[in-house]
Enzyme design. Structure first.
Site, PDB file in Angstrom:
ATOM      1  N   LYS A  44      -7.215   1.523  -3.153  1.00  0.00           N
ATOM      2  CA  LYS A  44      -6.894   1.139  -1.572  1.00  0.00           C
ATOM      3  C   LYS A  44      -6.843   2.213  -0.669  1.00  0.00           C
ATOM      4  O   LYS A  44      -7.522   2.250   0.607  1.00  0.00           O
ATOM      5  CB  LYS A  44      -5.508   0.533  -1.326  1.00  0.00           C
ATOM      6  CG  LYS A  44      -5.048   0.175  -0.114  1.00  0.00           C
ATOM      7  CD  LYS A  44      -5.756  -0.693   0.565  1.00  0.00           C
ATOM      8  CE  LYS A  44      -5.297  -0.829   1.883  1.00  0.00           C
ATOM      9  NZ  LYS A  44      -4.193  -1.682   2.060  1.00  0.00           N
TER      10      LYS A  44
ATOM     11  N   SER B  72       0.836  -1.121  -0.036  1.00  0.00           N
ATOM     12  CA  SER B  72      -0.041   0.115  -0.056  1.00  0.00           C
ATOM     13  C   SER B  72       0.902   1.241  -0.013  1.00  0.00           C
ATOM     14  O   SER B  72       1.593   1.521   0.981  1.00  0.00           O
ATOM     15  CB  SER B  72      -0.793  -0.165   1.302  1.00  0.00           C
ATOM     16  OG  SER B  72      -1.691  -1.157   1.234  1.00  0.00           O
TER      17      SER B  72
ATOM     18  N   LYS C 205       0.077   5.817   8.304  1.00  0.00           N
ATOM     19  CA  LYS C 205       0.647   5.972   7.085  1.00  0.00           C
ATOM     20  C   LYS C 205      -0.531   6.187   5.727  1.00  0.00           C
ATOM     21  O   LYS C 205      -0.627   6.884   4.862  1.00  0.00           O
ATOM     22  CB  LYS C 205       1.444   4.900   6.547  1.00  0.00           C
ATOM     23  CG  LYS C 205       2.383   5.056   5.294  1.00  0.00           C
ATOM     24  CD  LYS C 205       1.530   3.802   4.368  1.00  0.00           C
ATOM     25  CE  LYS C 205       1.706   2.557   4.550  1.00  0.00           C
ATOM     26  NZ  LYS C 205       1.004   1.609   3.757  1.00  0.00           N
TER      27      LYS C 205
END
Length: 289
Positions: A168, A94, A236
């Site tokens: 995502k 990711s 993140k």
């Protein structure tokens, strides 16, 4: 068909294991060797360098921690010079969409195909081979790897390179906001003397029912924040969401709130807790009142 898998952490290990259990020819590399060695008992061939692991390989899967880790691998000269011409790199990490686009272009110059294919479903999904896999790239390249992706989960080609990462990030908005909503609901039940487990059961089949309610809600009730998906990882993701939104001149006010809550958890030493620890942050807010 020769396959490589780079990155055998919390997610990568069970994903690689699922490939091995299909008796596939799999070479494996991980920076910390001891995290990869147990895969040898399932038939994996652990290599000691990036060059060795990708040499003469048709498909290279990477499952790495963050942008920096991906750049250290995909931008590594040993990695690039040992890739087989017209092989395919599938990055399942990711990362920022612009990083995926950057390496898609770099690999194309070297006659290497590329797909960005981030996943959702956590360690449970990785173990069960039921991950949601959001893929960005060319249809023909996707078709060539779809059977391998199906071993790890449920793939969907959502658009050009970078589209997987956009999807995502959108997924992580929903996950983060929903964890926050479940945390508030469990907190309210506890404060009012309502049994949290019975509350979850009562919502069965309703609009609020779902995996996050059952999985994360129960972790909150048990106060079990052992990591399945880490606070630091979700922070993140939230940072990347806000940066991406800014690139498109878009305001995401709820994402801003969730990002600030995850940041507070990290600042207070909860980086390695499960992301259901948003419950802790709501608890801290109530203590400070």
């Amino acid at each position: 068909m020769k396959i490589s898998f780079i990155g055998t952490g919390l997610m990568g290990f069970p994903m690689a294991k699922n490939l091995l259990q299909k008796k596939l020819n799999l070479k494996i590399f991980n920076r910390t060797l001891k995290k990869a060695k147990p895969l040898e008992e399932f038939g994996g061939e652990v290599k000691l360098s990036l060059g060795e692991v990708v040499k003469d390989t048709d498909f290279v899967f990477t499952m790495l921690t963050d942008d920096a880790a991906v750049e250290k691998v995909l931008g590594n000269s040993e990695f690039l010079k040992n890739l087989k011409p017209y092989s395919t790199v599938i990055d399942m990490s990711s990362i920022k969409p612009k990083i995926a686009i950057k390496y898609g272009k770099l690999l194309k110059k070297n006659n290497i195909n590329f797909l960005d294919a981030p996943v959702s479903g956590g360690t449970i999904g990785a173990e069960e081979g039921s991950l949601a896999i959001m893929v960005g790239g060319d249809q023909k390249v996707y078709n060539s790897v779809i059977d391998l992706l199906k071993i790890m989960g449920n793939p969907t080609l959502v658009g050009k390179i970078g589209s997987g990462q956009i999807s995502k990030l959108a997924n992580q908005i929903i996950v983060g906001v929903t964890i926050g909503a479940v945390a508030e609901a469990i907190t309210l039940c506890e404060k009012a003397g309502v049994d949290g487990n019975k509350f979850i059961k009562a919502l069965s089949g309703g609009f609020a029912d779902g995996k996050i309610l059952h999985n994360h809600g129960k972790r909150m009730i048990k106060k079990d924040f052992s990591p399945k998906g880490k606070v630091s990882t979700h922070l993140k993701d939230m940072n990347n969401i806000l940066e991406c939104a800014n690139d498109f001149n878009t305001q995401l006010p709820i994402s801003n709130l969730i990002q600030s809550m995850f940041k507070s958890l990290v600042d207070n030493g909860n980086s390695d807790d499960d992301h259901s620890a948003l419950y802790k942050e709501i608890e801290n807010i109530n203590k400070s009142k």
